[in-house]
Motif scaffolding. Structure first.
Motif, PDB file in Angstrom:
ATOM      1  N   GLU A  50      -0.949  11.905   3.974  1.00  0.00           N
ATOM      2  CA  GLU A  50      -1.610  10.892   3.130  1.00  0.00           C
ATOM      3  C   GLU A  50      -1.281   9.469   3.591  1.00  0.00           C
ATOM      4  OE1 GLU A  50       0.146  14.186   0.455  1.00  0.00           O
ATOM      5  OE2 GLU A  50       0.735  13.005   2.190  1.00  0.00           O
ATOM      6  N   TYR A  75       3.943   1.561  -1.141  1.00  0.00           N
ATOM      7  CA  TYR A  75       4.580   1.630  -2.463  1.00  0.00           C
ATOM      8  C   TYR A  75       3.629   2.254  -3.487  1.00  0.00           C
ATOM      9  CZ  TYR A  75       6.756  -0.221  -6.755  1.00  0.00           C
ATOM     10  OH  TYR A  75       7.328  -0.360  -7.991  1.00  0.00           O
ATOM     11  N   GLN A  76       2.404   1.786  -3.490  1.00  0.00           N
ATOM     12  CA  GLN A  76       1.434   2.295  -4.468  1.00  0.00           C
ATOM     13  C   GLN A  76       1.115   3.766  -4.227  1.00  0.00           C
ATOM     14  OE1 GLN A  76      -1.713  -0.535  -3.903  1.00  0.00           O
ATOM     15  NE2 GLN A  76      -0.959  -1.923  -5.487  1.00  0.00           N
ATOM     16  N   LEU A  77       1.015   4.157  -2.954  1.00  0.00           N
ATOM     17  CA  LEU A  77       0.684   5.540  -2.626  1.00  0.00           C
ATOM     18  C   LEU A  77       1.800   6.492  -3.045  1.00  0.00           C
ATOM     19  CD1 LEU A  77      -1.415   7.371  -1.266  1.00  0.00           C
ATOM     20  CD2 LEU A  77      -0.224   6.996   0.891  1.00  0.00           C
ATOM     21  N   GLN A 124       3.998   6.073  -5.308  1.00  0.00           N
ATOM     22  CA  GLN A 124       4.126   6.141  -6.770  1.00  0.00           C
ATOM     23  C   GLN A 124       3.279   7.276  -7.357  1.00  0.00           C
ATOM     24  OE1 GLN A 124       6.720   4.514  -7.307  1.00  0.00           O
ATOM     25  NE2 GLN A 124       6.216   2.712  -8.517  1.00  0.00           N
ATOM     26  N   GLU A 125       2.266   7.706  -6.611  1.00  0.00           N
ATOM     27  CA  GLU A 125       1.387   8.776  -7.098  1.00  0.00           C
ATOM     28  C   GLU A 125       2.019  10.163  -6.971  1.00  0.00           C
ATOM     29  OE1 GLU A 125      -2.288   8.360  -5.008  1.00  0.00           O
ATOM     30  OE2 GLU A 125      -2.509   6.225  -5.551  1.00  0.00           O
ATOM     31  N   PHE A 126       3.094  10.294  -6.156  1.00  0.00           N
ATOM     32  CA  PHE A 126       3.762  11.586  -6.029  1.00  0.00           C
ATOM     33  C   PHE A 126       4.657  11.828  -7.240  1.00  0.00           C
ATOM     34  CE2 PHE A 126       3.654  10.693  -1.239  1.00  0.00           C
ATOM     35  CZ  PHE A 126       2.516  11.479  -1.046  1.00  0.00           C
ATOM     36  N   SER A 127       4.697  13.077  -7.694  1.00  0.00           N
ATOM     37  CA  SER A 127       5.654  13.441  -8.747  1.00  0.00           C
ATOM     38  C   SER A 127       7.028  13.639  -8.104  1.00  0.00           C
ATOM     39  CB  SER A 127       5.227  14.737  -9.429  1.00  0.00           C
ATOM     40  OG  SER A 127       5.352  15.829  -8.530  1.00  0.00           O
ATOM     41  N   TRP A 165       0.823  -1.209   0.000  1.00  0.00           N
ATOM     42  CA  TRP A 165       0.000   0.000   0.000  1.00  0.00           C
ATOM     43  C   TRP A 165       0.856   1.258   0.000  1.00  0.00           C
ATOM     44  CZ3 TRP A 165       0.401   3.486   4.021  1.00  0.00           C
ATOM     45  CH2 TRP A 165       1.077   3.027   5.151  1.00  0.00           C
ATOM     46  N   TYR A 210       3.621  14.180   5.438  1.00  0.00           N
ATOM     47  CA  TYR A 210       3.040  13.113   4.612  1.00  0.00           C
ATOM     48  C   TYR A 210       1.741  12.610   5.233  1.00  0.00           C
ATOM     49  CZ  TYR A 210       7.832  13.107   2.851  1.00  0.00           C
ATOM     50  OH  TYR A 210       9.048  13.475   2.332  1.00  0.00           O
ATOM     51  N   GLU A 221       7.032  16.837  -6.152  1.00  0.00           N
ATOM     52  CA  GLU A 221       6.321  16.749  -4.879  1.00  0.00           C
ATOM     53  C   GLU A 221       7.174  16.057  -3.820  1.00  0.00           C
ATOM     54  OE1 GLU A 221       1.564  16.451  -5.818  1.00  0.00           O
ATOM     55  OE2 GLU A 221       2.829  14.768  -6.432  1.00  0.00           O
TER      56      GLU A 221
END
Length: 484
Positions: A189, A29-31, A33-36, A27, A187, A39
């Protein structure tokens, strides 16, 4: 983020050998990956600034200079599943129980020495053994170790091993709380809908552990203080944070006074009785009448007040013998002797250099071993063979030949690694874990502890004084979403 990440021959905390995340990291890792990239860089810089603004620093002593630095922080946490943590927690309690029984024994009956489990000369010749000063003292709860910091590592198979016991003045607990605070600020999120064990009540647990060491005969509400060497000490932030959070006075030696074997604190309203001292000063500097006469940090007459049972001193005087690197070898034997149990978490294999055969072996294989001074800490006076030069090995060869009893050697363990984000990229770094155990009327292990990371690529030294940094450590519950 991790497209070029290589696990190599090391056990990796987050990634599997096929470069996919382990189930309990999926979870996260996936989260992330959404950051640029932008960011991530901004969040990383905000985290470092947060530490700077709050004055979260430590002092490095280098070639006679004192350099104050912020603790480097890495946002990729160490995540430990709850079931795995339960084993660590039980192992830590087992180890601390045995070490406390050892301290109570060698300052009283000395059964472990009489029965030949530990060589007598190893105890009696130990520079941290203060038998004449503290033998026979009846201390509150018969508890010598109010707070310990046990350093754990993982080998190439993922097996946890104890690297070191810190039973005198373990530092770093404040960073555990500040790492979590900064992580939640920068962080947020990462904390939504995930069940991470909270640190919310742990300062209260620490305070209760302190206050449970009330000396016999104390009437009314007990007064506790935290005794610091002062603002120039490398761990002063740690002292200040813990005293403030627990709501106890932060004092220096000059703020205390002993009269008629009773300790008092100087206040603007006059003298106030002190019952408990959580000291962050080494034994040698506590009382110039009993230890080093040149000490300006301690309090004259403090040892007599301690002997009379008028004040509790935490951690106990004379604990250094139990966390000495030479005594470390015998901790598994202590567990068997006092508890009748097998150690749940093993030591790292260790060689005594006072043994001529071991000394000869070490001198011939220095490039493959880690050699440590038994009295040093913080990564000082240590040789890491595979990363050393011939010149450095020659210096150590001379030192251990002159004083072999002062050094131990250990095989170079392939320390586990974890991803670290620094300077806009992710790369693998070696990590360890300092676990804090609080002991009062009950024993409590701080959930997670302080993960330390060797941010210099390829380095095996995680100490902040040697370029290391910190990570937040999460115990991931199997239940529903409790926020940390």
């Amino acid at each position: 983020m991790l497209k070029d990440y290589q696990t190599g021959i090391f056990f990796d905390e987050m990634m599997q050998p096929d470069a996919t995340p382990k189930p309990h990291y999926q979870w996260f890792y996936q989260l992330v990956q959404e950051f640029s990239e932008q960011e991530l860089m901004e969040k990383h810089e905000t985290a470092q600034l947060n530490f700077l603004r709050q004055g979260i620093t430590f002092t490095v002593y280098n070639q006679g200079n004192q350099l104050e630095r912020t603790m480097p922080f890495d946002f990729i946490p160490i995540i430990i599943p709850e079931k795995e943590w339960d084993t660590i927690e039980t192992g830590m309690k087992q180890r601390m129980k045995a070490l406390n029984l050892f301290l109570e024994d060698i300052y009283n009956e000395q059964r472990i020495v009489d029965e030949g489990v530990i060589p007598r000369d190893l105890v009696e010749n130990n520079p941290y053994y203060y038998y004449d000063q503290v033998a026979g003292i009846n201390i509150p709860l018969q508890n010598h170790i109010f707070l310990s910091g046990v350093d754990l590592i993982r080998d190439e198979y993922g097996q946890y091993r104890v690297l070191e016991d810190n039973l005198r003045n373990p530092s770093g607990m404040s960073y555990v709380f500040q790492n979590r605070y900064v992580m939640r600020q920068v962080y947020p999120e990462l904390f939504f809908n995930h069940s991470i064990c909270t640190l919310e009540h742990q300062i209260s647990e620490l305070h209760q552990a302190v206050m449970s060491h009330v000396p016999d005969g104390c009437e009314g509400e007990a007064t506790a203080v935290l005794l610091t060497p002062g603002s120039y000490n490398s761990a002063y932030y740690d002292h200040m944070f813990l005293a403030q959070q627990m709501g106890i006075e932060l004092v220096e030696g000059r703020d205390l006074l002993v009269q008629d074997d009773v300790v008092y604190m100087k206040t603007i309203r006059g003298l106030k009785l002190v019952d408990i001292i959580y000291r962050r000063i080494d034994d040698d500097f506590l009382d110039p009448d009993a230890f080093r006469p040149d000490s300006t940090l301690g309090v004259s007459g403090l040892l007599n007040a301690y002997k009379k049972g008028n004040v509790a001193i935490l951690n106990g005087i004379g604990n250094g013998i139990a966390d000495d690197k030479a005594m470390y070898v015998y901790v598994p034997d202590m567990i068997r002797f006092y508890l009748g149990e097998e150690p749940l978490i093993p030591n790292v294999e260790t060689y005594f250099l006072s043994d001529p055969e071991r000394l000869d072996y070490v001198l011939r294989n220095m490039k493959d071993l880690v050699i440590k001074n038994v009295g040093a800490s913080g990564g000082y006076d240590m040789l890491i063979g595979p990363q050393s030069t011939e010149e450095e090995r020659e210096v150590f060869r001379e030192k251990i030949t002159q004083e072999p009893h002062q050094y131990i050697a250990q095989p170079t363990i392939k320390l586990s690694r974890a991803p670290a984000y620094q300077s806009g990229r992710v790369y693998p770094c070696h990590v360890d874990l300092r676990v804090f155990v609080m002991n009062g009327k009950e024993m409590n292990v701080l959930p997670g502890g302080l993960s330390r990371v060797a941010l210099k690529e390829g380095s095996l030294v995680v100490n902040s004084s040697q370029g290391g940094g910190g990570k937040d450590t999460w115990i991931l519950s199997e239940g529903g979403g409790v926020n940390a």
